[in-house]
Each structure stands twice: as C-alpha cells, then as structure tokens.
Design an enzyme around this catalytic site. Structure first.
Site, PDB file in Angstrom:
ATOM      1  CB  CYS A 382      -1.005  -0.043   1.141  1.00  0.00           C
ATOM      2  SG  CYS A 382      -2.502   0.868   0.732  1.00  0.00           S
ATOM      3  CG  HIS A 508      -3.770  -3.714   2.984  1.00  0.00           C
ATOM      4  ND1 HIS A 508      -2.845  -3.206   3.859  1.00  0.00           N
ATOM      5  CD2 HIS A 508      -4.362  -2.645   2.408  1.00  0.00           C
ATOM      6  CE1 HIS A 508      -2.882  -1.889   3.832  1.00  0.00           C
ATOM      7  NE2 HIS A 508      -3.803  -1.516   2.960  1.00  0.00           N
ATOM      8  CD  GLU A 510      -1.397  -6.371   5.070  1.00  0.00           C
ATOM      9  OE1 GLU A 510      -1.112  -6.647   3.880  1.00  0.00           O
ATOM     10  OE2 GLU A 510      -1.657  -5.211   5.449  1.00  0.00           O
TER      11      GLU A 510
HETATM   12  N1  GLN Z   1      -2.175   6.626   2.574  1.00  0.00           N
HETATM   13  C1  GLN Z   1      -2.237   5.846   1.389  1.00  0.00           C
HETATM   14  C2  GLN Z   1      -3.574   5.952   0.687  1.00  0.00           C
HETATM   15  O1  GLN Z   1      -4.548   6.351   1.266  1.00  0.00           O
HETATM   16  C3  GLN Z   1      -1.899   4.400   1.673  1.00  0.00           C
HETATM   17  C4  GLN Z   1      -2.894   3.711   2.557  1.00  0.00           C
HETATM   18  C5  GLN Z   1      -2.374   2.451   3.180  1.00  0.00           C
HETATM   19  O2  GLN Z   1      -1.162   2.206   3.232  1.00  0.00           O
HETATM   20  N2  GLN Z   1      -3.265   1.644   3.701  1.00  0.00           N
HETATM   21  O3  GLN Z   1      -3.684   5.626  -0.475  1.00  0.00           O
END
Ligand code: GLN
Length: 536
Positions: A382, A508, A510
């Site tokens: 992310c 994600h 994970e």
């Molecule tokens: N802050 C980033 C976004 O909103 C990444 C979010 C995250 O790592 N969950 O896209």
C-alpha cells in the site's frame, strides 16, 4: 437450531479473549461443525477505521470492505473462513441504528431507552449470523472487561438472550486471570471469584471459566475456583502462557474445552477433532532449518499490534519455507540517506509498511532507494508501494519533485494521486476504497509466477493510486505494472525488471494469509530473502 457461545473477560483486559475464541472455534470446526465468531466492541466509534493504530492496533479489513477489530484477523487466520461486517459491531453502530429508527418513527410514542431499545438492538445483531442458517455455532466475543460501565448493556443483552434461547442452546465462557504472587509463592483465585461475583450481580452465571495463568493450576486450585464460582470442576480450564498463539487450540484440546462445550450444548461429539494440518504447521513452525532477518520499515513500530496481520503472515510464510523469520522493526523516521546502509545492515529482505500521512515518508523512500540499488529483496504494501513509485520517479526518471498528492498536493509530478471517485468525498469514516477487488496479472511477470494464476482478488484500504499518466515512462525505464484492476485500470502490482525480487502491491495481502493458506506474496518474499541470505 444455532447454538450460541458468549465469551466475556474479567479481572484485566488483554487476556486474549480473541485467541481463546478462535481456538475454541478451531476445535469445533475440526470436529465438523460450521462455526463463526463475532466481536462486539463497547466503544462509540462506528468502526475502528478512524482510530489511530496506537489506540487500537491494526484495522482489519474484510472481503466486504468493513473496517474491523484486529481480532477478526485471528478468526480468519485460525478458521480459514472469511468474516464480514456482521462479525464486528460497536456501540456506535448500535446507537446509530437505534437513533435512525427513532427518526424514522419506528418507536413513535415511546421513550427510547437503553433497556429495552439498545439491548434489543444488541440482541438483534447478536443473532444475525446465527439466523443466516450458515452456522451451527456462533461464538460472540464481548470486548472490554466485565464491570466496565460501557459493557453493561452487552452483559444485560446476553442475560436476556440466554433466557430467550432456552436451556442447552447457549453458554457463557468467562476468561479471567489467576495471578501468581512471587513473594507468597502462590496462585491467587480471589480476583476470579470477584469477577464472577460481578457477573452474577448482573444475572449471568458463567458455565465455563478459562483461567489465564503463568503456572499450572493444581487440582486444589481448580476445586476452589469451581466451588466459589458455581461451575463444574472440569469446567475450570487452565490457559497457561504459550510460546505461540498457534499452540492455544492444542492446549485447549488438552483441557477438553471443546468436549465440555459440546456436552453442555447437547451437541454430538463427532469424534476427535481432526487437527493434522494444524499440527503439521506447528511442526514446521517450531523446527525451522534456516533463518532470515526481515526489516519492517514503518512508523507505528512501537506497538506490535499495529502490524499484526503482517507479522502473522510472516509466521505462516516462515513455516511454509521451514525458515524462522526474524522481523526487525525499523522506525521510518530514524532512516536518512546518510545512515540507511547501517540501518539496513544484515537484513535479507525489507518490507515497507502501509500507512497514512507524511510522517516518516522520506525515510521509507531513502530505504527503498538503497534496497533497489543494492539488490536486496523488497516487498512494498500500500503506502509501501506508493513510496517505491515515488522513489523510482525521483531517482530513475529524474522527476525530482515526484510525490503523492497526499503528502504534497502541489507537486508537478503527482506520480501517486487521489482516485477520481475519492475527490468528492468529505466524510472520513468508511469512505476509502475498501474490501476485495479483482486484479488481472500480466503473463510472464514475477507476480504471475508468484500467484501461479492471472486472475486474483485482494483487499484494499486506500484513497490514492498510481497515476496512469506516468505509466509509459515507468515501464520504459523498467518498473512494470504487472497487476491491473480490469474494470478501471488501477495499477495494483508493480515490479522491477532488473532486480532479484522487487514486488510492491497497492492492496493488503497480509489480510488474507491464514494457517491453512499462507499468502503466496509472503511465501515467495521469504524464499527470496532466504536465497539472498545464502548469497551473502
Ligand atoms: N495513505 C495511502 C492511501 O490512502 C496508503 C494507505 C495504506 O497504506 N493503507 O492511499
């Protein structure tokens, strides 16, 4: 008819209700029952999505895009069955539902009160999964500790529900602490007795006591607890500290927690639980033949719960590779271009973590530059992926001010920018791009070989994305988009051509790693780290 098990906690918080619930569910599932677990949290936020990880640990996202308590992660990792919004309810959501109904006129003429309106809404939510017909047994974990003011309506709802469900259709497991007083050389049962008395005051008699302890409970202690708490002697269950949470189902089996539960609910035993694959996993986890050291670069490193699912996914992937994974947390704010070499020294691979806001961002970018140039295995998740795109933009494409508009709204080179659909959103709660979305993987890429297929779906939690206006430029220079959302062309996976292992994802992974199904991205990253360590 669905049977209901309620799990309450007493004496202190953090006794591990989530792990006990998940372990019991695992045992019942291994006997052939269809089981789910739900968590009721007594705080007023509608969901934990707006909470800082320091407050509440990681926010776990379900397939259907609910932002939930991290215990749901344990439920999925143990049971290998997805959860949903219905598995996590907060006081905020209960009150919101009741207040909405009040405005609709559902209670016209009546004074709306905690009892019966709030408790009725709690009971209604407690039964939703049970009424779906999909489960034989629903385990309900009550957050907080008995005696907390905010937990009271939940305990009252349990009291009423038990009466409504009738004998043998529900039971209450109370988790308490039996502390060891070193000076006296004794285990003390009084806190447990007091905690059960408090439950009795609210009209709830627990059927089973699970006692957290650092030392084995003697027969005398068990007898004493049983006598003073009105429970059967074999219903006093010892829960001794374990070296890994994955031992707990076996420890509970040894204490026959599942057998006692089935007997009290008048359910067939269906023979011994089938725990072969679980034991196989534990065998590999406990007998590693190699070791790797992985750096976890993030800004919430002081609190291990902030990266719970990532740490657990490494445990699954380590067992799969028969390799001990040592995760070294590195605060991204402590990394600079000058000290990065020393900060990352001795690591076999580096994961750059998810996150929000600009704090620590430059440290992440400096780390990725070093990793890319020094051919160290890299895994970005992310924000970690977004940082890898920014780094490549700045240092390979020469776009000196390349950035995400999250950190620098005025940059000329917004290589990461806010998704179109996000621009009109004002509310912060539950409005990110959340939950499972499809992704198509390009043939012949590293991602394709990792997944062994080209159509996947993964869970998301973000507002910003790779800016496709730059895609050509990136691909020409060797950073390729190997995974794309087929509906809107959003870049989901990037990888480097000329690097032994450099894979970063917008989603994600994970959140989908379980004991039975370790996530291929973690398994392959650990394998790459292992290969790197051999080279060293
Ligand atoms: N802050 C980033 C976004 O909103 C990444 C979010 C995250 O790592 N969950 O896209």
């Amino acid at each position: 008819m669905t049977k209901y098990i309620f799990v309450t906690g007493g004496v202190t918080s953090s006794l591990g209700k989530g792990i006990i619930s998940a372990s019991l569910a695992k045992l019942l599932q291994a006997r052939g029952y269809r089981v789910t677990i739900q968590k009721f949290d007594p705080y007023i936020n509608i969901d934990p999505g707006t909470l800082n990880p320091y407050e509440h640990g990681e926010c776990y996202v379900t397939e259907d895009g609910a932002e939930t308590d991290l215990d749901l992660g344990h439920y999925e990792r143990f049971l290998n069955v997805p959860t949903s919004q219905a598995n996590n309810i907060t006081t905020g959501r209960i009150y919101q539902n009741v207040i909405n109904k009040e405005r609709e006129g559902a209670y016209l003429g009546k004074t709306v009160q905690v009892i019966p309106h709030i408790t009725d809404e709690i009971k209604r939510n407690m039964c939703i999964l049970g009424e779906s017909g999909n489960y034989d047994i629903v385990i309900t974990e009550l957050g907080g500790t008995v005696g907390d003011i905010e937990s009271l309506p939940y305990v009252e709802a349990v009291r009423q529900l038990r009466w409504e469900l009738g004998q043998h259709n529900s039971l209450v497991i109370h988790l308490t602490l039996v502390p060891y007083l070193a000076a006296a050389g004794e285990l003390k049962t009084k806190p447990t007795q007091h905690s059960v008395k408090l439950l009795l005051e609210y009209g709830v008699q627990p059927d089973i006591l699970v006692c957290r302890t650092e030392h084995h409970l003697s027969a005398d202690i068990r007898k004493k607890v049983a006598l003073f708490c009105n429970v059967e002697r074999n219903a006093v269950i010892e829960s001794i500290d374990a070296s890994t949470i994955y031992d707990v189902p076996l420890l509970m089996r040894k204490e026959n927690l599942d057998g006692i539960v089935l007997k009290k609910l008048k359910l067939a035993s269906k023979g011994e639980p089938d725990l072969e694959s679980w034991k196989d996993f534990l065998g590999r986890l406990k007998n590693p033949t190699a070791e790797v050291k992985i750096g976890l670069v993030g800004k919430y490193v002081e609190l291990p719960d902030a990266y719970k699912s990532i740490n657990e996914a490494f445990i699954h992937a380590g067992a799969k590779n028969e390799c001990k994974v040592r995760v070294k947390c590195i605060h991204s704010e402590s990394i600079t271009a000058e000290n990065v070499k020393e900060k990352l020294a001795g690591l076999d691979g580096v994961l750059v973590a998810p996150g929000f806001g600009s704090r620590g961002i430059e440290g992440k970018i400096d780390a990725i530059k070093y990793i890319r140039e020094n051919q160290i295995p890299f895994f970005g998740i992310c924000l970690g992926m977004q940082c890898s795109v920014i780094e490549f933009g700045r240092n390979v494409l020469g776009l000196k001010d390349a950035h995400s508009t999250e950190m620098n709204p005025d940059t000329k080179n917004a290589v990461i920018s806010m998704m179109e659909e996000q621009k009109k959103i004002k509310n912060k709660g539950g409005t990110m791009r959340l939950g499972s979305y499809a992704c198509e993987i390009k043939k012949g890429t590293k991602a394709a070989s990792i997944y062994g297929k080209t159509k996947i779906a993964e869970r998301h939690r973000h507002r910003y994305e790779f800016n496709n206006a730059f895609l050509n430029q990136y691909e020409k220079a060797g950073l390729i988009a190997s995974g794309i959302n087929p509906e809107n062309n959003l870049v989901e996976i990037v990888e480097l051509k000329d690097h032994p292992y450099f894979v970063a994802v917008q989603f994600h992974p994970e959140l989908k790693s379980t004991v039975d199904n370790p996530h291929p991205l973690f398994v392959n990253f650990v394998a790459a780290a292992l290969a790197h360590s051999h080279k060293k």
